[in-house]
Design an enzyme around this catalytic site. Sequence first.
Site, short mmCIF file in Angstrom:
data_model
loop_
_atom_site.label_atom_id
_atom_site.label_comp_id
_atom_site.label_asym_id
_atom_site.label_seq_id
_atom_site.Cartn_x
_atom_site.Cartn_y
_atom_site.Cartn_z
N GLU A 45 3.45 -21.05 -9.53
CA GLU A 45 2.67 -20.38 -10.58
C GLU A 45 2.99 -20.92 -11.97
O GLU A 45 2.10 -21.08 -12.80
CB GLU A 45 2.94 -18.86 -10.55
CG GLU A 45 2.38 -18.15 -9.32
CD GLU A 45 3.26 -18.27 -8.09
OE1 GLU A 45 4.34 -18.92 -8.16
OE2 GLU A 45 2.89 -17.73 -7.03
N HIS B 19 3.37 -5.22 -6.10
CA HIS B 19 2.00 -5.69 -5.83
C HIS B 19 0.96 -4.83 -6.53
O HIS B 19 -0.21 -4.82 -6.14
CB HIS B 19 1.72 -5.70 -4.32
CG HIS B 19 2.14 -6.98 -3.65
ND1 HIS B 19 3.41 -7.49 -3.78
CD2 HIS B 19 1.47 -7.86 -2.86
CE1 HIS B 19 3.50 -8.62 -3.08
NE2 HIS B 19 2.33 -8.87 -2.53
#
Lengths: 353, 309
Positions: free
Chosen positions: A63, A132
Amino acid sequence: MPKLRIIKFHESINEAMTIAMKSNRKVLCFGLGVDDPKRIFNTTKNLKEKFGANRVFDTPTSENAMTGVGIGLSLQGYLPVMVHQRFDFFLLAMDQLVNGAAKWFYMFGGQKNVPITIRLIVGRGWGQGPTHSQSLHSWFAHIPGLKVVMPSSAHDAKGLLLSSIFDKNPVIFIEHRWLHNTTSFVPKEKYFIPLSKSNIVKKGSDITIVANSYMTLEAIKASEFLEINKISIEIIDLRTISPIDYSTIYKSVKKTKKLLVLDISNEKFGIAAEIVSNITINLFKYLKIPPAIIASPNAPTPTSFALTKNFYPTHKEIIIKIFEMNNRKLNKNNIPKNKNLHDVPGEWFKGPF
Amino acid sequence: MILIREVEESIALKYSENKMRCPTHLCIGQEAISSGVSLNLRPIDTVVSTHRSHGHYLGKGGNLGKMIAEIYGKTDGCSKGYGGSMHLIDLDVNFMGSTAIVGNSMPVGVGLALSSKLENYKSISCIYFGEGCTEEGIFSESINFAIVSNLPALFVCENNFYSVYSDLKPRQPKNRKIHKMVSAMGIKTFYADGNKVLDVYKTTNKAIKYIKKYKKPVFLEFATYRWREHCGPNYDNSIGYRTEKEFAKWKNKDPINEFKNYLVKNKIINANLIDKFYLSTNRKVARAFKFAEKSNFPSEKDLFKNIYA
């Protein structure tokens, strides 16, 4: 009058991507899974087939570096759209975002701008839990140089995403997973919704509600019951949380003299606290009662079905708070109940994520 | 090399005047790498670099006056005074930017390499960093992506053995050869003495030929040594993190002396010509400082300029 076309939020994202890539060959789309069988909840469907593997590509699970790659591409005139299936994954890229993308134009004296768009999807429900389901949009709003966009409908998603992609600055584009299946009227053609301009979703006179992303839907839901009970609320959907459009909020608060701010994230140190502080500082003399905030408690998101029960505020908490702020008695049993269990938005979402 | 050395020495000399009010990292002792690498780069090739980037900037042909003005925080600076010593840019020569966080500019350089690939490999992206960067996660992320995507990237690792005041002992296993470790990732690597400018030049030349021929990235490691403190104008051998003996060993391997001796000994140029070159270089450096001193400061309201494009 032509028939209004109703489509889903994820289809509208896909449509914006398709239009952007068709109209400008410099638009690129990448991120883990953009060309996998699930196509980022269908939002990147057919893009690789239409625009080729050079412009639509899967990446390593990197990322941070891939954000830097996006910066490098943008320095040569490309318009990269990067996507992460969860907001939380993007936390690995803070150096590139904060020290790189946000600063580049400023620290090199305005010579090179970084027109990248980063799509982040916020999870909720079905036990998404502590890592999440975060939406740390307020972090990003704290950083000069970034723009932070949070659409609340399929219609806005298309126009805001197109504006984000062609904006000259780094834009964080935040999609709430529970919005992906919602529908609204979406014109077929290309259209832009300006950034940094909020939207008055509903006009009213008794209280101003400032909302963003999914909480706008809860506010609209609350408004129906409030309407029946003769409380007129004005709902402002921020659309862009930074740079923020204060003038619309000022105008509304001067009229209603009451303010309630909603957020999809934790209550403290966030966008809601920022708005309440700003209004208190600047419009104190207009306020009849102290402003209020409805947001998630300052705890990590729990996973258990039992623990999440009261974690996310709904239309119910909004109704109770607004009755209270308007000095009205309320029989809570009259508030319409959600048809779904608390951890799903509807039949369409049974996880796993 | 002489230009870089003389510029850096002048900065060191004048730093105590307190007019260069920003963190400044000098590359005295490491000039052979900037010089030997840069001679292989075409104008179209791009460069990104680190906090210690004066040599890389000047090597690529970056404007000297604008660099000094930048360190002085003036409007004529290459970043208009917004960046300082650690944020240099000169788009005229495709020096795309140096940034101040270890590893930060590395993936940006990889992105530049990807843009070149998308345009039929028109340029090479040269990416400078130090051995400290190899300890960052972004290092392997960047190299890995360059490998899997066949990017025209030239990774240049300047191994000067220190990250600020920390030597390699707590940072890397004993006897690690960085280029060997990186080679195991699946990239072509070369190693050379970073204090020998001819070795640096020839190694880089081989690397660039390889990149062009195979359309694949290359990793270079050059051993070298910074003479002065990590940040600032002084010598700091006395503070206890490295020894005078170690410093003397490297100073004895001064890249400029070594090359001068080589040139004179082999009668490639005579010593007079080198002296003349010093003279003209020093005039150039003096002019750059004068330019910087004369230039204006930005106005206070410019604080809010260029936050958004």
